[in-house]
Design a protein around this motif. Structure first.
Motif, short mmCIF file in Angstrom:
data_model
loop_
_atom_site.label_atom_id
_atom_site.label_comp_id
_atom_site.label_asym_id
_atom_site.label_seq_id
_atom_site.Cartn_x
_atom_site.Cartn_y
_atom_site.Cartn_z
N PRO A 29 0.72 -1.07 0.21
CA PRO A 29 -0.02 0.04 0.19
C PRO A 29 0.88 1.14 -0.13
O PRO A 29 2.24 1.06 0.37
CB PRO A 29 -0.76 -0.23 1.32
CG PRO A 29 0.06 -0.86 2.25
CD PRO A 29 0.94 -1.96 1.36
N PRO A 30 0.46 2.32 -0.45
CA PRO A 30 1.08 3.60 -0.55
C PRO A 30 1.31 4.06 1.01
O PRO A 30 2.23 4.93 1.06
CB PRO A 30 0.20 4.50 -1.48
CG PRO A 30 -0.94 4.09 -1.26
CD PRO A 30 -1.04 2.53 -1.23
N THR A 31 0.69 3.82 1.90
CA THR A 31 0.62 4.06 3.41
C THR A 31 0.48 2.89 4.02
O THR A 31 -0.32 2.16 4.00
CB THR A 31 -0.18 5.26 3.49
OG1 THR A 31 0.09 6.36 2.71
CG2 THR A 31 -0.09 5.74 5.26
N TYR A 36 3.91 0.39 16.80
CA TYR A 36 5.55 0.55 17.48
C TYR A 36 5.66 -1.06 17.88
O TYR A 36 4.94 -1.45 18.71
CB TYR A 36 5.70 1.48 18.53
CG TYR A 36 7.00 1.50 18.96
CD1 TYR A 36 7.90 2.07 18.13
CD2 TYR A 36 7.46 0.81 19.97
CE1 TYR A 36 9.25 2.36 18.90
CE2 TYR A 36 8.77 1.01 20.58
CZ TYR A 36 9.77 1.46 19.98
OH TYR A 36 10.82 1.82 20.34
N GLY A 37 6.68 -1.51 17.21
CA GLY A 37 7.01 -2.88 17.54
C GLY A 37 6.59 -3.99 16.43
O GLY A 37 6.95 -5.18 16.71
N ASP A 38 5.49 -3.60 15.86
CA ASP A 38 4.93 -4.88 15.11
C ASP A 38 5.60 -4.90 13.73
O ASP A 38 6.45 -3.97 13.35
CB ASP A 38 3.45 -4.52 14.72
CG ASP A 38 2.56 -4.49 15.99
OD1 ASP A 38 3.14 -5.33 17.05
OD2 ASP A 38 1.36 -4.35 15.95
N PRO A 39 5.34 -5.97 13.05
CA PRO A 39 6.25 -6.02 11.36
C PRO A 39 5.47 -4.92 10.54
O PRO A 39 4.26 -4.69 10.82
CB PRO A 39 5.95 -7.75 11.48
CG PRO A 39 4.51 -7.97 12.03
CD PRO A 39 4.77 -7.14 13.36
N SER A 40 6.10 -4.84 9.38
CA SER A 40 5.48 -4.05 8.43
C SER A 40 6.14 -4.52 7.17
O SER A 40 7.09 -4.96 7.15
CB SER A 40 5.61 -2.51 8.79
OG SER A 40 4.99 -1.63 7.71
N SER A 41 5.45 -4.27 6.07
CA SER A 41 5.82 -4.65 4.83
C SER A 41 5.02 -3.74 3.63
O SER A 41 3.88 -3.47 3.92
CB SER A 41 5.65 -6.12 4.37
OG SER A 41 4.26 -6.47 4.28
N ALA A 42 5.64 -3.62 2.50
CA ALA A 42 5.24 -3.04 1.40
C ALA A 42 5.85 -3.44 0.01
O ALA A 42 6.99 -3.82 -0.04
CB ALA A 42 5.18 -1.60 1.46
N ASN A 43 5.06 -3.62 -1.19
CA ASN A 43 5.51 -4.01 -2.22
C ASN A 43 5.66 -3.00 -3.29
O ASN A 43 4.75 -2.20 -3.54
CB ASN A 43 4.69 -5.01 -2.77
CG ASN A 43 5.14 -5.76 -4.06
OD1 ASN A 43 6.29 -5.98 -4.30
ND2 ASN A 43 4.36 -5.87 -5.18
N CYS A 44 6.80 -2.91 -4.01
CA CYS A 44 7.21 -1.97 -4.95
C CYS A 44 7.06 -2.57 -6.41
O CYS A 44 7.94 -3.63 -6.46
CB CYS A 44 8.48 -1.24 -4.48
SG CYS A 44 8.98 0.04 -5.75
N THR A 45 6.45 -2.33 -7.29
CA THR A 45 6.23 -2.86 -8.60
C THR A 45 6.60 -1.73 -9.55
O THR A 45 6.04 -0.64 -9.75
CB THR A 45 4.83 -3.33 -8.57
OG1 THR A 45 4.72 -4.30 -7.89
CG2 THR A 45 4.79 -4.18 -10.18
N ALA A 46 7.28 -2.21 -10.67
CA ALA A 46 7.55 -1.27 -11.61
C ALA A 46 6.67 -1.58 -12.93
O ALA A 46 6.33 -2.66 -13.06
CB ALA A 46 8.94 -1.21 -12.30
N THR A 47 6.12 -0.46 -13.42
CA THR A 47 5.26 -0.84 -14.67
C THR A 47 5.76 -0.99 -16.05
O THR A 47 5.28 -0.98 -17.08
CB THR A 47 4.08 0.33 -14.43
OG1 THR A 47 4.63 1.59 -14.74
CG2 THR A 47 3.21 0.24 -13.39
N ARG A 48 7.00 -0.71 -15.96
CA ARG A 48 7.95 -0.70 -17.40
C ARG A 48 9.21 -1.80 -16.87
O ARG A 48 9.47 -1.90 -15.61
CB ARG A 48 8.61 0.44 -17.83
CG ARG A 48 7.43 1.43 -18.39
CD ARG A 48 7.81 2.79 -18.63
NE ARG A 48 9.23 2.75 -18.91
CZ ARG A 48 10.14 3.98 -18.93
NH1 ARG A 48 9.31 5.25 -18.53
NH2 ARG A 48 11.18 4.05 -19.15
#
Length: 373
Positions: A29-31, A36-48
């Motif tokens: 997600p963009p945001t 505090y103290g929990d896990p977090s992640s985000a996916n970065c995808t290229a459209t080209r």
């Protein structure tokens, strides 16, 4: 080797790279909203098609990798309040380099929420006081709402929409109140609501303080302050006058009696002083004063006695000759028999159109008048 493949972004500022037009990168997600103290992640995808991708971050950074079209940034225990992960990529065509930042809202529940008065202690009626809601170690402070309650009903709401901080802070929202007697014993509390947006916990997290019971000091207030007229029926020898007042501290009571009431006939009040027992019933004005350290409230009782068949004195006089203690021999005595509640009558004794002097000797419930023949 990875860094050498990104010559342009190494030479330019990150801000200029981030501002590249039509950057073909999507972060999902963009945001992220993470506790505090929990896990977090985000996916970065290229459209080209990319020449390489990577993540720059103070925690969880990934050096540029060639070939992938997407790359996941993740941490198992996010505790860095200043973290700003950025996904970057190289392309064969313009824009040849660009990056996007992942927005992170790292939050922490407060250690405690409490309510108090400043200054502390009992409150004086009519004086302004600060009601303070202390929120210990909370993050972020912006978009924090505070509700004040009186007996469970919201009386005020405040939102910290412009506050900004990095990391936990302690905030002290204030509410100024001017208490009156109706606030004595009132229950107040405060509550904070963390507005973390659609990506945060739903509904918004709410933390309440314990209830504080307010003590208000105020002068006595009579339950019925109006003048009270009391008519006692003929022949009734007992009557009770009740004077009731609230106040903090609790008032003490003092009674004032009608002028001319003999000391031995002054009524007695019950233990708390709120009730006066008239026995005998003596007509006139009785005043009750309820007093504490903040003032006095007074109530007046006007007591009158209903007339019987005869006006005072109640029984017609009896005229006879007698010997009387303290009177000269062969004194002439006039005896009036009167009720205890009657006022002393006005008496004139005439002899051959002249008013004779006399003396009064009260005995029990009679009035003895004597003079020398």
């Amino acid at each position: 080797m990875a860094r050498a493949a990104l010559p342009l972004c190494a030479a330019l500022s990150l801000l200029r790279c981030a501002a590249a037009a039509d950057c073909p990168i999507v972060i999902d997600p963009p945001t992220v909203v993470v506790r505090y103290g929990d896990p977090s992640s985000a996916n970065c995808t290229a459209t080209r098609t990319t020449r390489g991708m990577g993540w720059e971050a103070s925690v969880g950074s990934i050096d540029m990798q060639t070939g992938p079209q997407s790359l996941v940034w993740s941490v198992s225990n996010l505790t860095d309040w200043a973290v700003e992960p950025k996904c970057y990529a190289n392309f064969d065509t313009e824009p040849k380099q660009c990056l996007k930042k992942l927005n992170i809202l790292l939050y922490k529940y407060p250690d405690s929420v409490s309510i108090s008065y400043n200054p502390a202690g009992a409150l004086e009626e009519g004086m302004p006081y600060v009601q303070q809601c202390e929120v210990q170690s909370i993050a972020p402070a912006q978009n924090l709402s505070v509700n004040w309650y009186r007996f469970g009903v919201v009386i005020h709401r405040e939102t910290f929409s412009t506050a900004s901080s990095t990391g936990p802070v302690t905030v002290y929202p204030n509410l100024v109140i001017t208490p009156n007697r109706t606030d004595d014993g009132a229950q107040y509390s405060c509550e904070i609501e963390m507005n973390l947006g659609p990506g945060g916990p739903q509904p918004n997290p709410v933390i309440k303080s314990k209830i504080i019971v307010t003590t208000v000091l105020y002068k006595p207030v009579l339950k019925d302050p109006h003048v009270e007229h009391v008519l006692v029926k003929h022949g009734v020898e007992d009557e009770y006058l009740t004077c009731s007042a609230s106040g903090n501290p609790a008032p003490r009571y003092e009674w004032k009696f009608p002028p001319g009431l003999p000391n031995d006939q002054q009524p007695q009040s019950e233990e708390r002083g709120t009730q006066l027992h008239l026995s005998p019933v003596f007509p006139g004005e009785y005043v009750c004063n309820a007093t504490n350290s903040y003032g006095t409230a007074s109530k007046t009782f006007v007591v009158s006695v209903e007339e019987g068949k005869f006006k005072s004195p109640v029984f017609p006089p009896q005229l006879f000759w007698t010997q009387f203690w303290g009177a000269p021999s062969s004194a002439f005595v006039l005896l009036f028999r009167v009720l205890k509640s009657c006022l002393q009558p006005t008496i004139r004794i005439l002899h051959k159109a002249s008013i004779l002097p006399y003396q009064v000797a009260p005995l029990h419930h009679s009035i003895h008048l004597w003079f020398v023949k």
